[in-house]
Motif scaffolding. Structure first.
Motif, PDB file in Angstrom:
ATOM      1  N   ARG A 124       0.841  -1.210   0.000  1.00 43.03           N
ATOM      2  CA  ARG A 124       0.000   0.000   0.000  1.00 43.03           C
ATOM      3  C   ARG A 124       0.870   1.253   0.000  1.00 43.03           C
ATOM      4  O   ARG A 124       0.585   2.222  -0.695  1.00 43.03           O
ATOM      5  CB  ARG A 124      -0.927   0.001   1.223  1.00 43.03           C
ATOM      6  CG  ARG A 124      -2.084  -0.951   1.105  1.00 43.03           C
ATOM      7  CD  ARG A 124      -3.169  -0.366   0.244  1.00 43.03           C
ATOM      8  NE  ARG A 124      -4.243  -1.318   0.048  1.00 43.03           N
ATOM      9  CZ  ARG A 124      -5.250  -1.121  -0.768  1.00 43.03           C
ATOM     10  NH1 ARG A 124      -5.334  -0.022  -1.474  1.00 43.03           N
ATOM     11  NH2 ARG A 124      -6.195  -2.028  -0.913  1.00 43.03           N
ATOM     12  N   LYS A 128       1.039   3.940  -2.960  1.00 40.42           N
ATOM     13  CA  LYS A 128       0.738   5.349  -2.681  1.00 40.42           C
ATOM     14  C   LYS A 128       1.860   6.256  -3.177  1.00 40.42           C
ATOM     15  O   LYS A 128       1.608   7.309  -3.780  1.00 40.42           O
ATOM     16  CB  LYS A 128       0.532   5.542  -1.178  1.00 40.42           C
ATOM     17  CG  LYS A 128       0.046   6.922  -0.810  1.00 40.42           C
ATOM     18  CD  LYS A 128      -0.292   7.016   0.668  1.00 40.42           C
ATOM     19  CE  LYS A 128      -0.798   8.403   1.022  1.00 40.42           C
ATOM     20  NZ  LYS A 128      -1.120   8.528   2.449  1.00 40.42           N
ATOM     21  N   LYS A 132       1.592   9.039  -6.182  1.00 38.75           N
ATOM     22  CA  LYS A 132       2.007  10.437  -5.961  1.00 38.75           C
ATOM     23  C   LYS A 132       2.980  10.875  -7.050  1.00 38.75           C
ATOM     24  O   LYS A 132       2.872  11.983  -7.593  1.00 38.75           O
ATOM     25  CB  LYS A 132       2.649  10.582  -4.581  1.00 38.75           C
ATOM     26  CG  LYS A 132       3.056  12.019  -4.249  1.00 38.75           C
ATOM     27  CD  LYS A 132       3.664  12.116  -2.876  1.00 38.75           C
ATOM     28  CE  LYS A 132       3.974  13.559  -2.490  1.00 38.75           C
ATOM     29  NZ  LYS A 132       4.629  14.361  -3.490  1.00 38.75           N
TER      30      LYS A 132
END
Length: 199
Positions: A124, A128, A132
């Motif tokens: 995760r 993430k 980004k």
């Protein structure tokens, strides 16, 4: 005397009707061959290239290559087909395609040692960070690339065997996805394509 000569010529030679029928059949065959040749020349002259991509992976990082290649080739006017099989079907799934993950374990380019990457929740975190980076770089999202591919006429195919094996619901795929496609069809298309890629 001339009458006898005419009679013998008629007796020895072919029937006039038979000659005419053979000549007509020959004309028809020549026309068919000319049409086939014209079709082949048109196909060669139009110069349209074709590409078939086999997409086998459904992680965030591996969803990008087939979609970028497909949309770019379509922008060049190529005829493009992407055959999705196994986890590649997640790219075509309306819900799953918006939440594709990225594994940090076993990826030699990840700046994270495997001992840390294997900790709970690290996928995760990695996903993430990648999302980004994608946003900061203003790179198109998976959803945007899919929309571009569909708009440009890229044929997105779902492997029927995998759909059944992995228990996918075809109704949950994007509307423009071609379902019911088997490996034999994919192979036929690959044999005729200028470029074949396995991703």
């Amino acid at each position: 005397m001339s009458t006898e000569t005419d009679d013998s010529a008629d007796a020895d030679g072919p029937e006039p009707d038979a000659d005419e029928a053979e000549l007509e059949a020959l004309r028809t065959r020549v026309e068919e061959l000319e049409d086939q040749l014209a079709a082949i020349e048109t196909e060669v002259d139009d110069g349209q290239k074709s590409m078939v991509i086999i997409a086998t992976k459904g992680t965030l990082d591996m969803a990008y290559p087939p979609l970028i290649l497909a949309s770019t080739a379509a922008a060049f006017g190529w005829d493009v087909t992407v055959f999705h099989t196994f986890w590649g079907l997640d790219i075509l799934h309306e819900d799953r395609s918006t939440d594709l993950q990225m594994s940090s374990v076993g990826n030699p380019n990840m700046p994270v040692p495997n001992a840390i990457a294997s900790l709970p929740g690290m996928d995760r975190v990695t996903t993430k960070l990648m999302r980004k980076r994608i946003a900061d770089n203003e790179t198109a999202s998976i959803e945007e690339l899919l929309e571009t591919c569909f708009d440009m006429g890229v044929e997105m195919q779902a492997c029927q065997m995998t759909v059944e094996l992995m228990d996918y619901d075809e109704d949950e795929f994007y509307d423009d996805v071609t379902v019911g496609v088997g490996a034999a069809t994919a192979l036929d298309q690959m044999a005729d394509a200028d470029i074949q890629l396995l991703v």
